[in-house]
Motif scaffolding. Structure first.
Motif, PDB file in Angstrom:
ATOM      1  N   LYS A 192       0.835  -1.203   0.000  1.00 42.08           N
ATOM      2  CA  LYS A 192       0.000   0.000   0.000  1.00 42.08           C
ATOM      3  C   LYS A 192       0.872   1.256   0.000  1.00 42.08           C
ATOM      4  CE  LYS A 192      -3.411   0.115   2.914  1.00 42.08           C
ATOM      5  NZ  LYS A 192      -4.148   0.219   4.204  1.00 42.08           N
ATOM      6  N   LEU A 193       1.873   1.280   0.866  1.00 38.26           N
ATOM      7  CA  LEU A 193       2.770   2.434   0.936  1.00 38.26           C
ATOM      8  C   LEU A 193       3.537   2.626  -0.366  1.00 38.26           C
ATOM      9  CD1 LEU A 193       4.183   2.001   4.561  1.00 38.26           C
ATOM     10  CD2 LEU A 193       2.508   3.683   3.792  1.00 38.26           C
ATOM     11  N   ASN A 195       2.668   1.778  -3.384  1.00 42.14           N
ATOM     12  CA  ASN A 195       1.761   2.274  -4.428  1.00 42.14           C
ATOM     13  C   ASN A 195       1.495   3.768  -4.261  1.00 42.14           C
ATOM     14  OD1 ASN A 195       1.548  -0.236  -5.641  1.00 42.14           O
ATOM     15  ND2 ASN A 195      -0.307  -0.809  -4.549  1.00 42.14           N
ATOM     16  N   ILE A 196       1.253   4.185  -3.018  1.00 37.54           N
ATOM     17  CA  ILE A 196       0.984   5.606  -2.759  1.00 37.54           C
ATOM     18  C   ILE A 196       2.216   6.450  -3.054  1.00 37.54           C
ATOM     19  CG2 ILE A 196       0.496   7.284  -0.926  1.00 37.54           C
ATOM     20  CD1 ILE A 196      -1.365   5.152   0.306  1.00 37.54           C
ATOM     21  N   PHE A 197       3.385   5.987  -2.626  1.00 37.29           N
ATOM     22  CA  PHE A 197       4.615   6.753  -2.852  1.00 37.29           C
ATOM     23  C   PHE A 197       4.925   6.866  -4.342  1.00 37.29           C
ATOM     24  CE2 PHE A 197       6.380   5.443   1.564  1.00 37.29           C
ATOM     25  CZ  PHE A 197       5.474   6.298   2.160  1.00 37.29           C
ATOM     26  N   GLN A 198       4.684   5.799  -5.073  1.00 36.71           N
ATOM     27  CA  GLN A 198       4.922   5.830  -6.520  1.00 36.71           C
ATOM     28  C   GLN A 198       3.959   6.788  -7.208  1.00 36.71           C
ATOM     29  OE1 GLN A 198       4.713   1.989  -8.414  1.00 36.71           O
ATOM     30  NE2 GLN A 198       5.416   2.764 -10.375  1.00 36.71           N
ATOM     31  N   THR A 199       2.709   6.769  -6.787  1.00 39.33           N
ATOM     32  CA  THR A 199       1.702   7.642  -7.391  1.00 39.33           C
ATOM     33  C   THR A 199       2.039   9.113  -7.213  1.00 39.33           C
ATOM     34  OG1 THR A 199      -0.049   5.990  -7.054  1.00 39.33           O
ATOM     35  CG2 THR A 199      -0.744   8.280  -7.349  1.00 39.33           C
ATOM     36  N   TYR A 200       2.548   9.478  -6.032  1.00 41.98           N
ATOM     37  CA  TYR A 200       2.749  10.893  -5.720  1.00 41.98           C
ATOM     38  C   TYR A 200       4.224  11.317  -5.708  1.00 41.98           C
ATOM     39  CZ  TYR A 200      -2.189  10.854  -4.706  1.00 41.98           C
ATOM     40  OH  TYR A 200      -3.545  10.738  -4.822  1.00 41.98           O
ATOM     41  N   GLY A 201       5.094  10.464  -6.235  1.00 35.66           N
ATOM     42  CA  GLY A 201       6.489  10.828  -6.365  1.00 35.66           C
ATOM     43  C   GLY A 201       7.198  11.070  -5.050  1.00 35.66           C
TER      44      GLY A 201
END
Length: 222
Positions: A192-193, A195-201
């Motif tokens: 989950k982390l 995916n979120i970090f990748q999405t928002y750089g």
């Protein structure tokens, strides 16, 4: 036909005038807005129910994006307190710091602060995702019911105080509050982390995070 951008300068406009310009544009089916230099005015771009895109540049006051239900709001600059207050849908991204109360009472949607934030982050969170790529103050997640709070840096005292549900992830140091318990990070949490970090750089080592959840589902009844 290319989509038109509506540019609104807040240099000589009041909060009411800015929001009237936004309402007029939305009524004409405009979707893209650029707002600059708003003199730290409060309650800009609030109560939006349309799927639209807002880019804000400058230093803004309190309650930016409050009651948002569908808009994507990207801010380049600082904001005051209670960004995204009671948001129900949409996305708010702040390329800068924010004051206290980010995501207070949020029902859904995502708020990302690429900088430090103040106290009381995600209090009464009911289902939103709040990401702070920096440090925060005290009392994050107080009384939160659901959703996620993710802090890549340090959190202050009483993190997760009296939380009833949801999850808090912290990459740095913190002190837990009443009814908050540090638990093992599982593979699903790491995914989950990531995916979120990748999405928002966001560049943060997932393995350094700790997970905080509630101890008792009914903490007020002993």
């Amino acid at each position: 036909m290319a989509e038109k951008n509506i540019t609104i300068s807040g240099t000589d406009l009041s909060t009411r005038k800015i929001n009237q310009e936004i309402k007029k544009g939305l009524s004409e089916n405009e979707k893209n807005f650029y707002i600059e230099n708003s003199q730290k005015l409060d309650s800009i771009v609030v109560g939006l129910r349309e799927e639209s895109n807002f880019k804000l540049k400058g230093e803004f006051g309190d309650f930016v994006g409050a009651l948002n239900h569908g808009a994507r709001i990207e801010i380049s600059g600082k904001t005051g307190r209670y960004v995204g207050n009671n948001m129900t849908h949409g996305e708010i991204i702040i390329n800068g710091s924010a004051d206290d109360g980010v995501g207070f009472g949020t029902y859904n949607g995502t708020i990302v602060v690429k900088g430090n934030a103040g106290n009381s982050i995600g209090q009464l969170n009911k289902g939103g995702t709040i990401v702070i790529d920096g440090n925060i103050g005290n009392l994050a997640g107080l009384y939160m019911l659901s959703g996620e709070i993710i802090v890549t840096g340090n959190a202050g005292e009483d993190t997760g105080d009296w939380m009833i549900g949801g999850t808090i992830y912290v990459g740095g140091d913190f002190q837990t509050g009443t009814n908050a318990e540090v638990k093992t990070l599982e593979s699903s949490d790491k995914k989950k982390l990531q995916n979120i970090f990748q999405t928002y750089g966001i560049d943060a080592p997932v393995d350094s995070f700790k997970k905080i959840e509630h101890q008792e589902i009914r903490p007020f009844y002993g």
